[in-house]
Design a protein around this motif. Structure first.
Motif, short mmCIF file in Angstrom:
data_model
loop_
_atom_site.label_atom_id
_atom_site.label_comp_id
_atom_site.label_asym_id
_atom_site.label_seq_id
_atom_site.Cartn_x
_atom_site.Cartn_y
_atom_site.Cartn_z
N LYS A 913 0.85 -1.19 0.00
CA LYS A 913 0.00 0.00 0.00
C LYS A 913 0.89 1.23 0.00
O LYS A 913 1.71 1.42 0.90
CB LYS A 913 -0.92 0.00 1.22
CG LYS A 913 -2.05 1.02 1.13
CD LYS A 913 -3.08 0.84 2.24
CE LYS A 913 -4.05 -0.27 1.92
NZ LYS A 913 -5.16 -0.35 2.89
N GLU A 917 -2.22 5.45 -0.11
CA GLU A 917 -3.14 4.41 0.35
C GLU A 917 -3.67 3.54 -0.79
O GLU A 917 -4.59 2.75 -0.60
CB GLU A 917 -4.35 5.03 1.11
CG GLU A 917 -4.00 5.64 2.43
CD GLU A 917 -3.40 4.63 3.41
OE1 GLU A 917 -4.04 3.62 3.69
OE2 GLU A 917 -2.26 4.85 3.87
N LEU A 919 -3.24 0.54 -3.71
CA LEU A 919 -2.54 -0.74 -3.74
C LEU A 919 -1.62 -0.85 -4.95
O LEU A 919 -2.00 -0.52 -6.08
CB LEU A 919 -3.58 -1.87 -3.77
CG LEU A 919 -3.17 -3.21 -3.15
CD1 LEU A 919 -2.80 -3.04 -1.68
CD2 LEU A 919 -4.32 -4.21 -3.29
#
Length: 986
Positions: A913, A917, A919
């Motif tokens: 991450k 924030e 992925l």
């Protein structure tokens, strides 16, 4: 006045912590309080430690129960009484014996029987230390009870388990979870009572105002209890204080060990070595750590006698004494290891010695410790309720359907659409989350104490069979109980087994001395493996991240590896100092950009904090903190503080000192933020150096005995990668890997020359008993000559025999697998063989004429994938798609900033991450020639182009370069289809 109180260490019964219990007592103006968890003492030491903050006198004991049936409460009059209670409970716990209805004679503890219990037992006589407990609800029973005349035996026993209705609901849910039953079916006998609460002191006295002697008895009983453990600044070491008979004898032994072994480590010890040794010995003696060193030496000496390989690491690796007497193999003079990190006058705890043994030998070493020393136990850890798990449990308790439970535990729901029951599940899941669920064994902590173990805690006896205390590491250190870290790891097992395999496979070679690390460090062939990132299988240096870092750093020596193993830790990496270190390592002219003060403090790391020692140096020399305050930072970084209050106080002083020294705020906060980023992640330099020693031992074996080493890696569960990838690496090293063979294979893998026969252990559906029968029969009566011979000699079912035939374990017969399968079916009649008795005469087998039945290599590959989990051929041989124009991994540097296609077999994939924030995904592949390439999948392609399982992928992306290390920023990926199994077409 309350002598029967529970915390949530009354597992799956209590509803709040020991600190919340003290807070509750303070709110109700209680000045003396007894903690008595149910058959548990986990909270006792911390309860005593924290009681001073609330100005409450602590009393501790145990609520003895069989199940939820309360028998009696034991209260310790003193420390010896606590030991008596712990010994009594532990005896029954270890031997799984129900507790007796009547408590044994206890000389330093009180026993309180609930009124209801003595009425059931019709107990008429009481020993001097025995009392009858009366709850508020039972006051009305006293005038009508025969016990009203027992004036000197009645005391208040108002149980405290809950605080309010919410606690009671949580308590009932915990009881339902414990009983694995629906809440609606939970029996009342399993619950506490709704009035098991604490009320204000004056209200409690008022309730018993008709019986003032009960109040007096209760006060006298609690007042007579005095428990004392030294905490915090007043703590003293509780570890075994003497190794021999006196402190002087211990010191002389340690000194003699150093004198006898000095020349083994330093052929010509100079003045620097002698001064360091003298200083350490003096400090170790002053701080009463002599026995601690001797006990560690004893443990290591045992392992050497048993010819076990060990690695000593932790802060103790900074010690020249530890190096000389053989606890560690890290030379603190060579590495300029910071003495104050190892030990300083402000440090109350002994240095950490993390001693690693092979995972196969650790249990034997632990067993030796228990036999060798007197007061020994393992340290506990608490397994707590995790949110998702507790939501699942609560869903079952409320009777929700599985689909609803799955939805709640995964978090895929809209709160507004949930019904009342689901809302309750989430509400109480949040409340119960973090409660202790059950006690477990600490991964490596062993306690060797001066006093009996039960002086501090009751003990459990987990499956391993070693007594285990009921408190954790942080509580242990607070009271002066310092653990010995005895760890098991697979890296050492690989080294030891590799040496054994070499001895067997290449008997003409002289014995290998794996301790010659100094020569390994200087070997250009070994260092070249590091520089090229070709360290697959070698402990701690084989991961994709480490492989990439070593290539960026151009790591080619021991000190470089020591730095790399610490730089890769999240603390250095997240602070941005990893990249800065690489720049200053590769471009010496950039080192002048370092702050001159920091550069002077840390010249070896170019003014960048890399190790825990660096933080101590900076705190001390840059910010003017004393070593005691710097030690607070050390503990903070390792996550050992209980609260951040002391850390915050040091932060304030750090900033104020920097201002007083005239540093700019920008510099001050830049340095402080680097320190903070280390929290929980920084390595001691000696720790990194110890890892590096083991890495060099592995690399030596990988460099000169690659096949034997890779077999040892496979036999010990591999490491970072899958077994399939280690088999690929074995082939890259020139090995010929064969499927399991009836006549050649063992349970583990074996090597004969350059041929590696996979072990029967890879056949997950093959029963252990079948393997034992095959190996035993082969050992006693020789190789199998044919399928008929095998069937005659081994009791086996058709299902198990089919597995062996399909993996081609009978290939020595030169018959096809299909033909063998038909033969097996005819001869075993598709039924399990029933007799285990050897046949007296060799039976005549009917021979069946079968048409020519051939097996193709692609069928073999699919059988291998099913039975082993992977094919033994290259996935590239199996692809069924046309390849478009592509490049090889070795040519990536020619196409920097260009969009290209690479084809690769997936080796490893992991998610990360990012700071936004979102992925990301990182993958490692090998191309057709077996060379590695790494890919980065940013958030916009992670879901659009998923990576699903092993196989060949087309990877299209832009090649980017950082410090001469190329990777591929993915634009799209596609998994290639494989040739079909021809049997699936029929």
């Amino acid at each position: 006045m309350y002598l029967n109180c529970h915390t949530y260490y009354s597992l799956r019964y209590g509803t709040f912590s020991e600190v919340e219990l003290l807070q509750l007592a303070k709110e109700n103006e209680i000045s003396t309080l007894a903690l008595t968890d149910i058959n548990n003492t986990s909270a006792c030491l911390n309860f005593i430690r924290k009681s001073e903050e609330f100005n409450i006198k602590p009393v501790i004991g145990i609520d003895f129960r069989n199940g939820t049936k309360q028998l009696y409460v034991g209260l310790a009059k003193n420390n010896q009484g606590f030991q008596e209670l712990n010994t009594f409970l532990s005896h029954h716990s270890h031997n799984k014996i129900p507790l007796p209805d009547i408590a044994p004679t206890l000389y330093n503890a009180y026993v309180i029987y609930p009124l209801e219990r003595v009425m059931q037992l019709e107990k008429k006589t009481f020993q001097e230390n025995e009392f009858i407990g009366i709850s508020i609800e039972e006051i009305k029973k006293i005038p009508f009870s025969i016990y009203k005349s027992y004036i000197d035996k009645l005391v208040i026993q108002q149980q405290v388990t809950i605080r309010n209705k919410r606690d009671f609901n949580a308590h009932r849910l915990l009881r339902a979870i414990d009983n694995n039953t629906l809440l609606s079916k939970l029996q009342k006998i399993e619950e506490c009572r709704e009035h098991d609460k604490m009320i204000p002191f004056e209200d409690l006295k008022h309730k018993f105002s008709e019986f003032p002697f009960i109040i007096t008895n209760s006060e006298e009983l609690l007042n007579s209890c005095v428990i004392d453990f030294n905490f915090g600044e007043h703590r003293i070491s509780q570890n075994q204080s003497l190794y021999l008979n006196t402190e002087e004898e211990d010191y002389q032994l340690l000194k003699k060990l150093c004198e006898d072994n000095l020349h083994k480590r330093y052929s010509k010890p100079d003045k620097k070595v002698r001064i360091r040794l003298e200083t350490e010995l003096k400090t170790i003696r002053q701080m009463n750590f002599v026995s601690y060193f001797l006990i560690n030496y004893d443990i290591v000496s045992y392992s050497k006698r048993m010819e076990y390989v060990h690695v000593g690491r932790g802060s103790g690796a900074n010690s020249i004494v530890a190096y000389i007497i053989g606890i560690t193999d890290v030379d603190p003079i060579e590495l300029d290891l910071y003495f104050e990190r190892f030990i300083n006058p402000f440090r109350a705890s002994p240095p950490d010695f993390d001693i690693d043994f092979s995972w196969k030998e650790r249990e034997d070493v632990t067993d030796y410790i228990f036999k060798r020393f007197k007061n020994v136990a393992l340290l506990a850890t608490y397994n707590t309720f995790k949110y998702r798990a507790v939501v699942r449990e609560l869903g079952k308790v409320f009777g929700l359907p599985k689909e609803e439970i799955d939805k709640l535990s995964s978090g895929s729901y809209n709160v507004k659409t949930l019904d009342d029951i689901s809302q309750l599940v989430l509400k109480y899941g949040e409340l119960i989350k973090g409660f202790p669920n059950h006690l477990s064994v600490h991964s490596c902590g062993v306690l060797i104490l001066e006093k009996p173990i039960h002086y501090y805690s009751a003990t459990d006896l987990p499956p391993k069979g070693f007594p285990t205390v009921q408190f954790d590491m942080i509580i242990a250190e607070d009271v002066g109980v310092f653990k010995f870290d005895i760890l098991g790891q697979r890296g050492l097992a690989k080294i030891k087994e590799a040496i054994e395999i070499i001895k067997y496979n290449r008997p003409e070679l002289p014995p290998i001395d794996i301790t010659q690390v100094e020569s390994f460090k200087k070997d250009p062939n070994i260092n070249n493996l590091l520089k090229q990132g070709k360290a697959i299988g070698a402990y701690y240096v084989e991961s994709p991240a480490m492989r990439g870092l070593m290539r960026k750093l151009q790591t080619q020596d021991y000190l470089g590896l020591v730095a790399a193993s610490s730089i890769i830790r999240p603390g250095v990496s997240s602070s941005g100092m990893k990249n800065e270190f690489i720049i200053r390592q590769r471009q010496p002219e950039k080192r002048k950009d370092a702050n001159p003060i920091l550069l002077e403090i840390m010249p070896e790391t170019y003014g960048i904090m890399v190790y825990q020692e660096d933080v101590l140096k900076v705190a001390n020399k840059f910010a003017g903190l004393d070593l005691g305050e710097a030690d607070v930072l050390r503990r903070g970084m390792s996550g050992k503080f209980r609260s951040r209050a002391e850390f915050a106080a040091v932060e304030e002083k750090f900033i104020n000192n920097c201002k007083a020294k005239g540093y700019s705020d920008e510099l001050t906060f830049e340095v402080w933020n680097q320190i903070k980023s280390f929290a929980g992640y920084a390595f001691a330099k000696g720790h990194s150096a110890s890892y590096a020693v083991e890495s060099y031992q592995s690399l030596y074996l990988k460099c000169y005995f690659p096949l034997e080493f890779m077999v040892a890696v496979l036999n010990n569960g591999g490491g970072f990668y899958s077994a399939e990838h280690y088999i690929h690496e074995t082939k890259m090293c020139g090995g010929i890997v064969e499927a399991p063979c009836i006549n050649k294979s063992d349970h583990p893998n074996i090597i004969i020359g350059k041929v590696i026969y996979l072990g029967f252990g890879y056949l997950k559906s093959l029963e252990v008993l079948t393997v034992k029968r095959i190996l035993t029969e082969r050992q006693f009566n020789g190789a199998f000559m044919s399928l008929d011979d095998f069937i005659d000699r081994v009791v086996i079912s058709i299902e198990q025999l089919t597995i062996l035939i399909r993996i081609d374990a009978f290939r020595f017969t030169k018959q096809s697998k299909t033909e063998l399968l038909w033969q097996a079916i005819f001869k075993l009649n598709t039924s399990k063989a029933k007799t285990t008795q050897s046949k007296l005469f060799k039976p005549n087998h009917k021979q069946f004429k079968l048409p020519s039945l051939k097996t193709t290599w692609i069928e073999d590959a699919y059988d291998q994938m099913e039975l082993l989990g992977f094919p033994l051929c290259n996935y590239f041989e199996m692809i069924n798609d046309e390849l478009i124009e592509n490049i090889k991994a070795k040519d990536m540097e020619k196409y920097i900033n260009k969009t290209v296609v690479l084809y690769g077999v997936l080796v490893n994939t992991r998610f990360h991450k990012g700071s936004n924030e979102k992925l990301m995904r990182f993958c490692t592949f090998t191309d057709k020639e077996g060379d590695y390439f790494d890919t980065v999948h940013f958030s916009q392609v992670v879901d659009k182009y998923p990576i699903n399982g092993f196989g060949v992928y087309a990877c299209c992306g832009k090649i980017v370069e950082e410090f001469d290390f190329c990777s591929l920023d993915i634009i799209w990926t596609k998994k290639l289809s494989l040739l079909q199994d021809p049997r699936s077409l029929n």
